[in-house]
Design a protein around this motif. Structure first.
Motif, PDB file in Angstrom:
ATOM      1  N   THR A 137       1.061  -1.007  -0.612  1.00 18.43           N
ATOM      2  CA  THR A 137       0.341   0.012  -0.097  1.00 18.43           C
ATOM      3  C   THR A 137       0.998   1.088  -0.060  1.00 18.43           C
ATOM      4  N   ALA A 138       2.043   1.563   0.458  1.00 19.09           N
ATOM      5  CA  ALA A 138       2.437   2.533   0.891  1.00 19.09           C
ATOM      6  C   ALA A 138       3.213   2.552  -0.056  1.00 19.09           C
ATOM      7  N   GLY A 143      -4.341  -1.433  -1.953  1.00 17.02           N
ATOM      8  CA  GLY A 143      -4.827  -0.167  -0.627  1.00 17.02           C
ATOM      9  C   GLY A 143      -6.044   0.740  -1.646  1.00 17.02           C
ATOM     10  N   LYS A 144      -5.558   1.249  -0.327  1.00 13.15           N
ATOM     11  CA  LYS A 144      -6.836   2.598  -0.840  1.00 13.15           C
ATOM     12  C   LYS A 144      -6.064   3.194  -0.786  1.00 13.15           C
ATOM     13  N   ALA A 145      -7.164   4.987  -1.026  1.00 11.22           N
ATOM     14  CA  ALA A 145      -6.170   6.440  -1.825  1.00 11.22           C
ATOM     15  C   ALA A 145      -5.317   6.857  -0.908  1.00 11.22           C
ATOM     16  N   TYR A 146      -4.087   8.057  -0.579  1.00  8.66           N
ATOM     17  CA  TYR A 146      -3.831   8.212   0.877  1.00  8.66           C
ATOM     18  C   TYR A 146      -3.389   8.175   1.448  1.00  8.66           C
ATOM     19  N   ARG A 147      -2.603   6.482   0.925  1.00  9.16           N
ATOM     20  CA  ARG A 147      -2.322   6.029   1.866  1.00  9.16           C
ATOM     21  C   ARG A 147      -0.162   5.173   1.492  1.00  9.16           C
ATOM     22  N   ASP A 148      -0.009   6.354   0.041  1.00  5.47           N
ATOM     23  CA  ASP A 148       0.969   5.732  -0.500  1.00  5.47           C
ATOM     24  C   ASP A 148       2.129   6.567  -0.710  1.00  5.47           C
ATOM     25  N   PHE A 149       1.926   6.510   1.376  1.00  3.07           N
ATOM     26  CA  PHE A 149       2.768   7.302   1.952  1.00  3.07           C
ATOM     27  C   PHE A 149       4.507   6.836   1.305  1.00  3.07           C
ATOM     28  N   ALA A 150       4.907   5.521   1.619  1.00  6.33           N
ATOM     29  CA  ALA A 150       6.642   5.738   0.885  1.00  6.33           C
ATOM     30  C   ALA A 150       7.109   6.015  -0.860  1.00  6.33           C
ATOM     31  N   HIS A 348     -11.505   9.413   9.424  1.00  7.01           N
ATOM     32  CA  HIS A 348      -9.993   8.945   9.727  1.00  7.01           C
ATOM     33  C   HIS A 348      -9.111   8.534   8.618  1.00  7.01           C
ATOM     34  N   SER A 349      -9.307   8.501   7.872  1.00  8.93           N
ATOM     35  CA  SER A 349      -8.593   8.569   6.668  1.00  8.93           C
ATOM     36  C   SER A 349      -7.828   9.601   5.820  1.00  8.93           C
TER      37      SER A 349
END
Length: 368
Positions: A137-138, A143-150, A348-349
């Motif tokens: 996901t990261a 995965g869900k949107a806006y969780r692709d931090f890496a 939360h998201s």
């Protein structure tokens, strides 16, 4: 006429775009209604014997006392491996960085696979470890949107290492159990922090990484993981905790530190997942922590003077400044300002704005 319409649309939209420009100038200041409000939380500046911390030297003794007490309560860590290096399994080119599938031993008994993203360019770079239910996901794969931090941080010039509890998530056990699921000697959330520590050690040895500028970031489950990892391992330079629920709360099913994969470990069979009730009580360490007046603001204090951001959503609304004021007080004693930050959103998201604030925060403290 065809050329005029797009121009008119641009003129109408431009003020809206300008109003959406993201700033972190105000995220270090509690709203007026929460300023200097310490609530009912026991002050981290008070030793367990009741005496008070008066200066920075006293704080170092108190800090050691807090850390030792929590490790005593949660179970002592095995020694952190400081000598291993990453095993490279695969590689591919993406955007302005190289992506490597990697493996390392995150406990003395268990290896894990993750992804290392290395941006182009010479010289030492800042780095961030991202943590979640799985590492894909990261890096922006599923995965869900806006969780692709890496992925987003790599595009901004950070080396990133994405890790996650892939098999445990599939098994619905979620966490790390040492030495095994039925005989865990350390509370699972503390072992996740241990895994973050070993991840720091292997990332620090990657060529091109500045070991003095490594942070950690996670959302929800990953937010809890990032919080415990950064608080319990001093080598993290800073941290972003996205809506983990930063203190105990018995009325919110998402702030579920009582579950056996966090701080309520017991051997199986486990309690039915959900709120603690007389019919469905919590076991393990969690109820003992509540009974003895412990809360997670003590761990927040261990960050001082390292900066951290609470990217708050539904589980961490603005009133969380009350426990955060205790971390501010510790930083003030040490002579530091603007080391404790919080942003807020209703849901939360994470979203585009909350993520941009988090990335700007990491750039502020890791890129300088």
């Amino acid at each position: 006429m065809k050329g005029i319409i797009p121009l008119l649309l641009l003129l109408l939209v431009a003020p809206c775009l300008k109003s959406q420009q993201v700033s972190i100038d105000t995220i270090f200041t509690p709203p007026a209604e929460y300023r200097n409000d310490y609530g009912k939380f026991r002050s981290p500046l008070k030793f367990y014997d009741g005496s008070m911390v008066k200066n920075a030297k006293d704080w170092q003794r108190r800090r050691t006392e807090i850390r030792n007490r929590w490790h005593q309560l949660m179970g002592a860590w095995p020694a952190v491996n400081t000598t291993q290096t990453l095993q490279y399994l695969d590689s591919m080119r993406r955007d302005n960085f190289m992506q490597y599938k990697v493996r390392f031993k995150w406990t003395p008994l268990e290896s894990t696979d993750g992804y290392l993203l290395v941006p182009d360019g010479q010289g030492k770079k800042p780095a961030v470890i991202t943590v979640f239910y799985e590492p894909e996901t990261a890096i922006g794969q599923g995965g869900k949107a806006y969780r692709d931090f890496a992925y987003q941080l790599a595009r901004r010039g950070f080396v990133t290492l994405s890790i996650g509890t892939t098999q445990a998530s599939k098994d619905k056990t979620f966490s790390i159990y040492y030495p095994d699921l039925q005989h865990a000697a350390v509370q699972p959330l503390s072992m996740l922090a241990y895994a973050a520590a070993t991840a720091w050690e292997v990332l620090a040895k990657v060529p091109g990484v500045d070991a003095q500028r490594i942070g950690i970031m996670g959302h929800s489950f990953g937010g809890k993981w990032a919080m415990f990892g950064s608080c319990l391992y001093d080598k993290f330079a800073c941290a972003v905790w996205s809506d983990p629920g930063i203190v105990f709360e018995q009325t919110n099913e998402s702030i579920n530190y009582w579950e056996p994969w966090y701080l309520g470990y017991t051997p199986k069979p486990w309690r039915k997942r959900g709120l603690v009730t007389p019919e469905n009580p919590s076991g393990g360490l969690y109820p003992k922590l509540l009974a003895q007046g412990y809360d997670l603001h003590e761990l927040h204090a261990l960050m001082a003077p390292r900066p951290f951001l609470v990217s708050g959503g539904h589980e961490d609304p603005p009133q969380r400044w009350v426990p955060l004021n205790h971390a501010i007080a510790v930083n003030t004693l040490l002579g530091y300002k603007n080391r404790v930050a919080m942003t807020n959103r209703p849901e939360h998201s994470p979203n585009a704005i909350s993520n941009e604030q988090a990335y700007l925060f990491l750039e502020k403290f890791l890129k300088k």
